[in-house]
Design a protein around this motif. Structure first.
Motif, PDB file in Angstrom:
ATOM      1  N   ALA A 222       8.813  -6.892  -2.629  1.00 19.38           N
ATOM      2  CA  ALA A 222       8.023  -5.871  -3.345  1.00 19.38           C
ATOM      3  C   ALA A 222       8.911  -5.138  -4.360  1.00 19.38           C
ATOM      4  O   ALA A 222       8.497  -4.930  -5.503  1.00 19.38           O
ATOM      5  CB  ALA A 222       7.422  -4.894  -2.341  1.00 19.38           C
ATOM      6  N   LEU A 225       9.434  -7.162  -7.292  1.00 24.36           N
ATOM      7  CA  LEU A 225       8.261  -7.234  -8.176  1.00 24.36           C
ATOM      8  C   LEU A 225       8.058  -5.923  -8.946  1.00 24.36           C
ATOM      9  O   LEU A 225       7.118  -5.788  -9.722  1.00 24.36           O
ATOM     10  CB  LEU A 225       7.000  -7.534  -7.354  1.00 24.36           C
ATOM     11  CG  LEU A 225       6.883  -8.953  -6.777  1.00 24.36           C
ATOM     12  CD1 LEU A 225       5.711  -9.037  -5.800  1.00 24.36           C
ATOM     13  CD2 LEU A 225       6.698  -9.981  -7.889  1.00 24.36           C
ATOM     14  N   TYR A 227       7.693  -2.797  -7.458  1.00 21.83           N
ATOM     15  CA  TYR A 227       7.027  -1.724  -6.708  1.00 21.83           C
ATOM     16  C   TYR A 227       8.052  -0.755  -6.137  1.00 21.83           C
ATOM     17  O   TYR A 227       9.191  -1.137  -5.857  1.00 21.83           O
ATOM     18  CB  TYR A 227       6.214  -2.293  -5.540  1.00 21.83           C
ATOM     19  CG  TYR A 227       5.021  -3.105  -5.952  1.00 21.83           C
ATOM     20  CD1 TYR A 227       3.865  -2.488  -6.417  1.00 21.83           C
ATOM     21  CD2 TYR A 227       5.045  -4.501  -5.870  1.00 21.83           C
ATOM     22  CE1 TYR A 227       2.760  -3.250  -6.789  1.00 21.83           C
ATOM     23  CE2 TYR A 227       3.942  -5.253  -6.240  1.00 21.83           C
ATOM     24  CZ  TYR A 227       2.803  -4.618  -6.701  1.00 21.83           C
ATOM     25  OH  TYR A 227       1.727  -5.360  -7.064  1.00 21.83           O
ATOM     26  N   HIS A 272      -4.358  -5.572  -4.095  1.00 22.16           N
ATOM     27  CA  HIS A 272      -3.518  -6.157  -5.162  1.00 22.16           C
ATOM     28  C   HIS A 272      -2.069  -6.355  -4.724  1.00 22.16           C
ATOM     29  O   HIS A 272      -1.448  -7.364  -5.032  1.00 22.16           O
ATOM     30  CB  HIS A 272      -3.515  -5.233  -6.388  1.00 22.16           C
ATOM     31  CG  HIS A 272      -4.869  -5.072  -6.981  1.00 22.16           C
ATOM     32  ND1 HIS A 272      -5.558  -6.125  -7.517  1.00 22.16           N
ATOM     33  CD2 HIS A 272      -5.670  -3.982  -7.093  1.00 22.16           C
ATOM     34  CE1 HIS A 272      -6.732  -5.685  -7.943  1.00 22.16           C
ATOM     35  NE2 HIS A 272      -6.823  -4.393  -7.687  1.00 22.16           N
ATOM     36  N   VAL A 273      -1.539  -5.361  -4.029  1.00 21.56           N
ATOM     37  CA  VAL A 273      -0.132  -5.450  -3.610  1.00 21.56           C
ATOM     38  C   VAL A 273       0.023  -6.588  -2.605  1.00 21.56           C
ATOM     39  O   VAL A 273       0.939  -7.411  -2.716  1.00 21.56           O
ATOM     40  CB  VAL A 273       0.350  -4.103  -3.004  1.00 21.56           C
ATOM     41  CG1 VAL A 273       1.767  -4.226  -2.483  1.00 21.56           C
ATOM     42  CG2 VAL A 273       0.227  -2.985  -4.022  1.00 21.56           C
ATOM     43  N   ILE A 275      -1.806  -9.217  -2.345  1.00 21.19           N
ATOM     44  CA  ILE A 275      -1.926 -10.510  -3.042  1.00 21.19           C
ATOM     45  C   ILE A 275      -0.615 -10.854  -3.756  1.00 21.19           C
ATOM     46  O   ILE A 275      -0.087 -11.960  -3.615  1.00 21.19           O
ATOM     47  CB  ILE A 275      -3.105 -10.484  -4.050  1.00 21.19           C
ATOM     48  CG1 ILE A 275      -4.428 -10.419  -3.278  1.00 21.19           C
ATOM     49  CG2 ILE A 275      -3.081 -11.719  -4.969  1.00 21.19           C
ATOM     50  CD1 ILE A 275      -5.656 -10.181  -4.138  1.00 21.19           C
ATOM     51  N   ALA A 276      -0.077  -9.886  -4.483  1.00 21.74           N
ATOM     52  CA  ALA A 276       1.146 -10.150  -5.272  1.00 21.74           C
ATOM     53  C   ALA A 276       2.326 -10.487  -4.352  1.00 21.74           C
ATOM     54  O   ALA A 276       3.060 -11.464  -4.592  1.00 21.74           O
ATOM     55  CB  ALA A 276       1.479  -8.934  -6.128  1.00 21.74           C
ATOM     56  N   VAL A 277       2.491  -9.700  -3.297  1.00 21.61           N
ATOM     57  CA  VAL A 277       3.632  -9.930  -2.398  1.00 21.61           C
ATOM     58  C   VAL A 277       3.431 -11.233  -1.607  1.00 21.61           C
ATOM     59  O   VAL A 277       4.373 -12.007  -1.430  1.00 21.61           O
ATOM     60  CB  VAL A 277       3.869  -8.717  -1.458  1.00 21.61           C
ATOM     61  CG1 VAL A 277       4.990  -9.001  -0.466  1.00 21.61           C
ATOM     62  CG2 VAL A 277       4.177  -7.462  -2.259  1.00 21.61           C
ATOM     63  N   SER A 278       2.193 -11.495  -1.168  1.00 23.16           N
ATOM     64  CA  SER A 278       1.920 -12.728  -0.408  1.00 23.16           C
ATOM     65  C   SER A 278       2.240 -13.970  -1.232  1.00 23.16           C
ATOM     66  O   SER A 278       2.809 -14.928  -0.719  1.00 23.16           O
ATOM     67  CB  SER A 278       0.450 -12.826   0.003  1.00 23.16           C
ATOM     68  OG  SER A 278       0.153 -11.839   0.927  1.00 23.16           O
ATOM     69  N   GLU A 279       1.852 -13.934  -2.503  1.00 18.40           N
ATOM     70  CA  GLU A 279       2.117 -15.093  -3.370  1.00 18.40           C
ATOM     71  C   GLU A 279       3.611 -15.351  -3.477  1.00 18.40           C
ATOM     72  O   GLU A 279       4.082 -16.479  -3.397  1.00 18.40           O
ATOM     73  CB  GLU A 279       1.558 -14.840  -4.768  1.00 18.40           C
ATOM     74  CG  GLU A 279       0.171 -15.396  -4.921  1.00 18.40           C
ATOM     75  CD  GLU A 279      -0.456 -15.002  -6.247  1.00 18.40           C
ATOM     76  OE1 GLU A 279       0.289 -14.689  -7.198  1.00 18.40           O
ATOM     77  OE2 GLU A 279      -1.700 -14.995  -6.293  1.00 18.40           O
ATOM     78  N   CYS A 280       4.338 -14.282  -3.663  1.00 18.47           N
ATOM     79  CA  CYS A 280       5.788 -14.391  -3.807  1.00 18.47           C
ATOM     80  C   CYS A 280       6.422 -14.831  -2.470  1.00 18.47           C
ATOM     81  O   CYS A 280       7.358 -15.641  -2.451  1.00 18.47           O
ATOM     82  CB  CYS A 280       6.300 -13.033  -4.254  1.00 18.47           C
ATOM     83  SG  CYS A 280       7.943 -13.088  -4.883  1.00 18.47           S
TER      84      CYS A 280
END
Ligand code: PMP
Length: 300
Positions: A222, A225, A227, A272-273, A275-280
């Motif tokens: 995170a 990314l 955050y 959103h967070v 989704i973004a962290v899961s993808e990474c």
């Protein structure tokens, strides 16, 4: 002291020798057992264990807290894990190393008792179940750092988790969320919690929880990314008005929370967070991100 030669199992008398007298040991009777859960993933360069070093370090630490002797060695634990995966010809899955006091011995004096070290491996469904979970705040508080060493992952501690889990299920929730003895939010029975509020990610500090390795991974990803992540003690009231809440753990990776008792209602959509962290996270476990290749140990 060995039990007498005949025992009862379920509905009949059995000779002790044929009946796994092994189950009468301190690991089972008193929870004098330590374990880990580790994932391995199929990467472009073959199967690789995720954060093996950190899991093995926590395993050895847990064993040292219970004074297990002879001490387990990181190298031999790592080798055993790799061998079991290879022998089972798996490309991705879940591994569970365990060490437990395994003498048929009465009483809690574990010092000097024999230990057994086992490693089990499972093929793991790679599809992440999207259904979010509901959490009930457990009436029972999390184990206190003044009463046990929370940095260790000791089976006996899970009595606390199991009682909270039963309570949560009986009240219609999927899982419990524990507060610490001072009333601050701590963690789930087998996972850590993250709360997103005004775009900032909050998670309880290491003082009142197990130091989850996924928690650590998620914090690093995170921050990477962009955050802001803050470790902070907060009361359940802080959960109100959160944009999203998710749990983390080796098995579940990141899991959305749709409701927490009367404090949070977030609906079924993944935030959103998350989704973004899961993808990474997914890309990191598959070896697709050079920056996080440090977390992968090839099995071959
Ligand atoms: N808290 C507890 C009490 C746990 O048992 C687990 C599972 N090991 C976690 C948190 C999550 O830890 P990890 O991310 O290392 O799996």
């Amino acid at each position: 002291m060995k039990p007498s030669p005949k025992m009862w199992r379920n509905n009949r008398i059995l000779p002790l020798s044929k009946s796994a007298s092994f189950t009468f040991h301190q690991g089972l009777n008193y929870g004098a057992c330590v374990y880990e859960g580790i994932r391995f993933y199929d990467t472009k360069n073959g199967p690789a264990l995720f954060r093996l070093k950190e899991h093995v370090a926590r395993f050895l630490y847990s064993a040292s807290v219970l004074r297990m002797k002879p001490p387990l060695r990181a190298r031999s634990v790592e080798e055993a894990i790799k061998k079991v995966i290879r022998q089972n010809k798996l490309r991705s899955g879940y591994v569970r190393p365990m060490a437990y006091y395994s003498e048929a011995k009465m009483g809690i004096n574990v010092i000097g008792s024999k230990i057994t070290f086992d490693v089990f491996v499972w093929k793991w469904k790679d599809v992440i179940r999207e259904k979010p979970v509901t959490l009930g705040i457990s009436k029972l508080r999390r184990l206190d750092p003044e009463t046990v060493d929370l940095k260790a992952k000791i089976s006996g501690y899970y009595a606390n988790g199991i009682l909270g889990f039963i309570d949560a299920r009986e009240r219609g929730f999927d899982e419990p969320l524990f507060l610490d003895t001072r009333g601050f939010v701590a963690e789930g029975a087998v996972n850590n919690i993250f709360v997103v509020k005004k775009g900032i990610i909050y998670t309880p500090p290491l003082t009142n929880i197990l130091a989850g390795i996924t928690r650590d991974t998620v914090i690093e990803i995170a921050r990477g990314l962009g955050y802001t992540v803050r470790e902070k003690l907060f009361l359940p009231e802080f959960l109100s008005g959160a944009e999203e809440i998710f749990l983390t753990g080796t098995g579940i990776e990141l899991k959305s929370v749709s409701r927490i008792d009367r404090f949070f209602s977030g609906g079924p959509a993944k935030g959103h967070v998350n989704i973004a962290v899961s993808e990474c996270y997914r890309a990191a476990t598959r070896g697709d991100l050079p920056r996080y290749k440090k977390w992968l140990t090839p099995i071959a």
